[in-house]
Every structure is written in structure tokens, then in C-alpha cells.
Enzyme design. Structure first.
Site, PDB file in Angstrom:
ATOM      1  N   HIS A 306       0.850  -1.190   0.000  1.00 12.12           N
ATOM      2  CA  HIS A 306       0.000   0.000   0.000  1.00 12.12           C
ATOM      3  C   HIS A 306       0.883   1.237   0.000  1.00 12.12           C
ATOM      4  O   HIS A 306       1.939   1.261   0.603  1.00 12.12           O
ATOM      5  CB  HIS A 306      -0.900   0.019   1.248  1.00 12.12           C
ATOM      6  CG  HIS A 306      -2.062   0.933   1.116  1.00 12.12           C
ATOM      7  ND1 HIS A 306      -1.984   2.276   1.361  1.00 12.12           N
ATOM      8  CD2 HIS A 306      -3.338   0.702   0.718  1.00 12.12           C
ATOM      9  CE1 HIS A 306      -3.159   2.843   1.148  1.00 12.12           C
ATOM     10  NE2 HIS A 306      -3.989   1.901   0.748  1.00 12.12           N
ATOM     11  N   ASP A 363      -7.940  -5.182  -0.328  1.00 10.04           N
ATOM     12  CA  ASP A 363      -8.390  -6.039  -1.438  1.00 10.04           C
ATOM     13  C   ASP A 363      -8.048  -7.507  -1.256  1.00 10.04           C
ATOM     14  O   ASP A 363      -8.530  -8.344  -2.027  1.00 10.04           O
ATOM     15  CB  ASP A 363      -7.750  -5.531  -2.740  1.00 10.04           C
ATOM     16  CG  ASP A 363      -8.277  -4.156  -3.103  1.00 10.04           C
ATOM     17  OD1 ASP A 363      -7.446  -3.259  -3.346  1.00 10.04           O
ATOM     18  OD2 ASP A 363      -9.502  -3.974  -3.092  1.00 10.04           O
TER      19      ASP A 363
END
Ligand code: SDX
Length: 427
Positions: A306, A363
């Protein structure tokens, strides 16, 4: 004494103000930089650059913290509903009982879409990716509500927000029904937001659709966890497009397209496809970990890493727990969940991932729940868009209310210096 930053350039010292947010994060205000020094800054992907100040969402990537308007995501996921969180993000406060009742009534009064949207839908092949269908349907709202394009009165903006929040579930469900050749279902305004969506998605004219409270609860949690994430790629896109005074509909349509990318919202679909590939390949998770580490191999561990979280994505923790609960309650044993957990375990103990602070993100597990809820893989990113809609709306509304200038970044030019035009027969 306010803090200042000193910059020494060509023997000159320049002072730039430092601004501090309510959570003590600090920024150097480079607004005066080019006028003072003639220099600009360069920051590919804006890894170090704040494009705005915002009161909507706070996240602390080092400590894995996420708050919507000050409320911890863990508490909202446990105690709130998606529609209540939508109200919180858009209007800034949790609603009173009366405010929520009025809000829910307003939403219910706008769930129906113009019948001509069925003709727009019929123009798409059933094989069209639903993200492309959604971006088109949302932008087409400007055709049915042309007053939303230039009327920027608070009343028109409020009506436009309600219409978009109300119609998005209808668009999502209709896009899905079109893709499988089933008749569309019309909204049932006696149902709550998430139940209404599930009914439109899975209801059939041949039988009564039974609402499963477990599935409704899981969907509320998933949508809450996706509702906003400060200046991510798609929210920044919505703000950038909106900064030219484009309508909310066209700004959100642009945000849907930004979210579609596999490095952003498209990752949830890529994760399931990756897990299925690993399963088909015999479930050798270590082999795929090595592929992800191999610089000569374009494969990345989708759902990992991320830009901001250099610790666990707090949303991933909640989704992982919800995954176990939902699959147990529905009596589903999905082998890719086992592969996902093995993959996570292996990566979290591997120096490559540890040194780069790569953890599971929102996700990584979400697709496993969507699949358990009966949602097909190519609809996963559309579900992300449905969840992110209140955040996009809140960001667009804030940017407008703050009367921010049109977004127009600078550049460092690296092309050819001036040269004369040469006729084609002399080239
Ligand atoms: C979302 O911004 C948001 O808030 C987004 C989001 C939201 O709610 O809006 O949280 C939603 O988009 C989550 C991210 C979903 N994307 C993926 O899961 C795709 C896989 N992840 C990566 O592609 C990557 O981690 C990004 C795009 C998410 C972040 O990329 P960065 O911050 O630009 O980091 P990078 O690409 O520069 O990677 C740094 C290093 C590199 O290695 P080195 O060059 O240092 O040797 O880490 C490596 C990368 O190769 N790396 C990975 C990896 N992610 C980064 N290596 C293997 N697998 C991965 N998943």
C-alpha cells in the site's frame, strides 16, 4: 512561535511556513515557492505531496489507523450501517434519529432510474466489463439531469448527491442482470439500502427473494470499510475533475475509471484470479511468493502492499475476521481462503515483504467474501465503487465548499530544446 522550513538555494535562504493538522501531521506550505525561488518541486506519484487539506478521513499508515470524521473504522464497522456512514462522510456528523429517517426517505424517493437507462444498458454487449458500464451510466445522469451540469446552488448539489447515492445500487444491480441475461429488478422502497440492493441483484421474477440478515450485515461491513480513504487515486481524480467545475456525475464517472485500474480498486478482482491460478497450479504458495519477489517477473502479490499503510491495513484485519464469520455462517468452505491465509503467512515471514513493509491491504480478502455472497468476480471492483461512492461525494463536496482552485500541476520539461521546422523532403 510558528514552525518554519528554511531552504538554501544558490546562497539564498528562503523561509516557508509549516502547517500542522489536527492529528499533528505536518506539511511545508510550498504555495509561495516558485514566486520566491523560481523553482518548483518534483514528486512522481505525489508520494510526499499533499494536494489539499481535508476534514473527512484520517489515516495513519505507520500505525494502521483509519478514522471517518474522527470515528475509528473498527467501531463504525461493528456498530453502524453503510447508509449511516454515508451520511457521516457527506455531512460531517452522525445523524440523529430524525435526520437519518429523513435521509433514508429522501434516498428511497430517488432509487428509480429513467426507463431509458434500460436502452443504454441494452447498447452494451453482455460481455462488457461492468466498470465500463457503470462509468457510462453514472456520466449519463448528466443527460437526464442537465440542470446538474451548471446549477451549483446548495439545493441542486444536495439533490444531485441524493440522486447519485440512491441510483448507484440500481445501476450496479442492473449492470449485473444485463451481464447474465436476466430481467432487471426494480427497487423495493420498503427495504433498507443493502437489502434493496441484494434483492435487485439476486431476486428473480420466478420466486420470492429471501433476505439473509447475515449477508446484509456482511455487505454493510464491506461497504463501510470501502467508503473513503482520503486522497487515494480515485478520490484525487474526482477532486481534480471536479476542480474544473465539472458536475458531480462526470467527476464520479472519472473516479470509477481511476478505480478500475489493477493497482487500485481493480486489485480485488486480480486477487481472486491470482488465488485461483495458485490453486490450479497445485497450491504451491512459496513458488508464487518467489515470483512476486523476482524483479524479472512482472507478477506482483495482488492485495499486498500500500502507498500509505506500512503496517497492517486496518480494513484487511476486519475483512479477514468477517470472512471467517460469513463463510462459517453460510456453511461455505472456499479453498482459496486457505490459500490466501497460507500466502499471507508466508509473505509476512519473508524478508522481501518485511523490508518493504508489504502487508495485506483491503483487497486481499474482500473478494472471498463477495464470492461467498454470490457476487461474480468481474463485479468485485464495481462493489468497491458502490462502497467508495460516499467518500467520492464527500471529497467533491468539500473541494467545492472550500472553493479550491482548478488543479493544474507543473512539470519539469525534458523534451527537445527549440529547433526550426524542416520540410518533409529534407528530413
Ligand atoms: C487500493 O491509496 C489508497 O488508499 C488505495 C486504497 C483505497 O482504499 O483507495 O487503499 C485501495 O488501491 C489498495 C491497493 C490495491 N493494489 C494492489 O494490491 C496491487 C498490488 N500492490 C502494489 O502494486 C503496490 O503495493 C501499490 C500500488 C499498492 C503501492 O505501490 P507504491 O506505493 O507505489 O510502491 P511501489 O510500487 O513503489 O513498491 C515499493 C517496492 C517495490 O520494490 P523495489 O522497487 O523497492 O525493489 O515494493 C514492491 C515494489 O516492487 N512491491 C511489491 C508489491 N507491492 C510493492 N512486490 C510484490 N508484490 C506487491 N504486491
Amino acid at each position: 512561535m510558528p514552525e518554519i522550513a528554511k531552504l538554501i538555494l544558490n546562497g539564498n535562504t528562503y523561509e516557508l511556513p509549516v502547517v500542522e493538522g489536527t492529528e499533528q501531521e505536518k506539511a511545508i506550505d510550498i504555495g509561495p515557492l516558485r514566486d520566491l525561488t523560481g523553482y518548483i518541486t518534483l514528486d512522481y506519484g505525489y508520494k510526499n505531496t499533499g494536494a489539499t487539506s481535508s476534514a473527512i478521513t484520517f489515516l495513519d499508515g505507520e500505525n494502521g489507523i483509519l478514522h471517518y470524521r474522527g470515528y475509528p473504522i473498527e467501531q463504525l464497522a461493528e456498530k453502524s450501517s453503510f447508509l449511516e456512514v454515508a451520511y457521516l462522510l457527506v455531512y460531517g456528523e452522525l445523524p440523529t434519529t430524525e435526520q437519518f429517517a429523513n435521509f433514508e426517505k429522501d434516498i428511497r424517493n430517488h432509487t428509480l432510474v429513467h426507463e431509458d437507462f434500460r436502452k443504454i444498458l441494452d447498447g452494451f454487449p453482455a460481455s462488457a466489463h461492468p466498470m465500463g458500464v457503470m462509468a457510462s451510466m453514472v456520466c449519463s445522469l448528466t443527460a437526464f439531469y442537465p440542470e446538474s451540469i451548471s446549477n451549483r446552488s446548495p439545493e441542486m448539489i444536495e439533490l444531485t448527491i441524493l440522486r447519485l447515492l440512491a441510483k448507484m445500487p440500481t445501476f450496479v444491480a442492473w449492470a449485473y442482470k444485463h451481464s447474465i441475461g436476466h430481467p432487471v429488478n426494480y427497487p423495493q422502497n420498503k427495504l433498507d439500502y443493502c437489502s434493496n440492493f441484494l434483492h435487485m441483484m439476486f431476486g428473480l421474477p420466478t420466486e420470492e427473494y429471501a433476505i439473509n440478515p447475515e449477508i446484509v450485515r456482511a455487505l454493510n461491513i464491506l461497504l463501510i470499510l470501502h467508503a473513503d480513504h482520503e486522497q487515494n487515486c480515485s478520490a484525487s481524480t474526482v477532486r481534480m475533475v471536479g476542480s474544473s467545475k465539472a458536475s458531480l456525475y462526470s467527476s464520479v464517472s472519472a473516479g470509477i475509471n481511476a478505480l478500475w485500474g489493477p493497482l487500485h480498486g481493480g486489485a480485488n478482482q486480480e486477487v481472486i484470479e491470482m488465488l485461483e491460478a495458485i490453486k490450479a497450479d497445485g497450491g504451491n504458495t512459496q513458488k508464487w511468493i518467489e515470483k512476486a519477489k523476482d524483479k524479472n517477473d512482472p507478477f506482483r502479490l495482488m492485495g499486498f502492499g500500500h502507498r500509505v499503510y506500512k503496517n497492517f491495513d486496518p480494513r484487511a484485519k476486519i475483512i479477514k475476521k468477517t470472512c471467517d464469520t460469513v463463510l462459517a455462517n453460510l456453511g461455505i468452505n472456499d479453498p482459496v481462503l486457505t490459500i490466501a491465509k497460507e500466502l499471507e503467512e508466508a509473505a509476512l515471514n519473508d524478508e522481501y515483504f518485511i523490508s518493504r513493509k508489504l502487508y495485506p491491504n483491503v483487497d486481499f480478502y474482500s473478494g472471498i467474501i463477495y464470492r461467498a455472497l454470490g457476487i461474480p468476480t468481474d463485479m468485485f471492483t464495481v462493489m468497491f465503487a458502490l462502497g467508495r461512492l460516499p467518500g467520492w461525494i464527500a471529497q467533491w463536496k468539500e473541494m467545492n465548499e472550500n472553493k479550491e482552485p482548478i488543479g493544474r500541476p507543473r512539470q519539469v520539461y525534458t523534451g527537445p530544446t527549440e529547433r526550426p521546422y524542416t520540410p518533409m523532403n529534407e528530413r
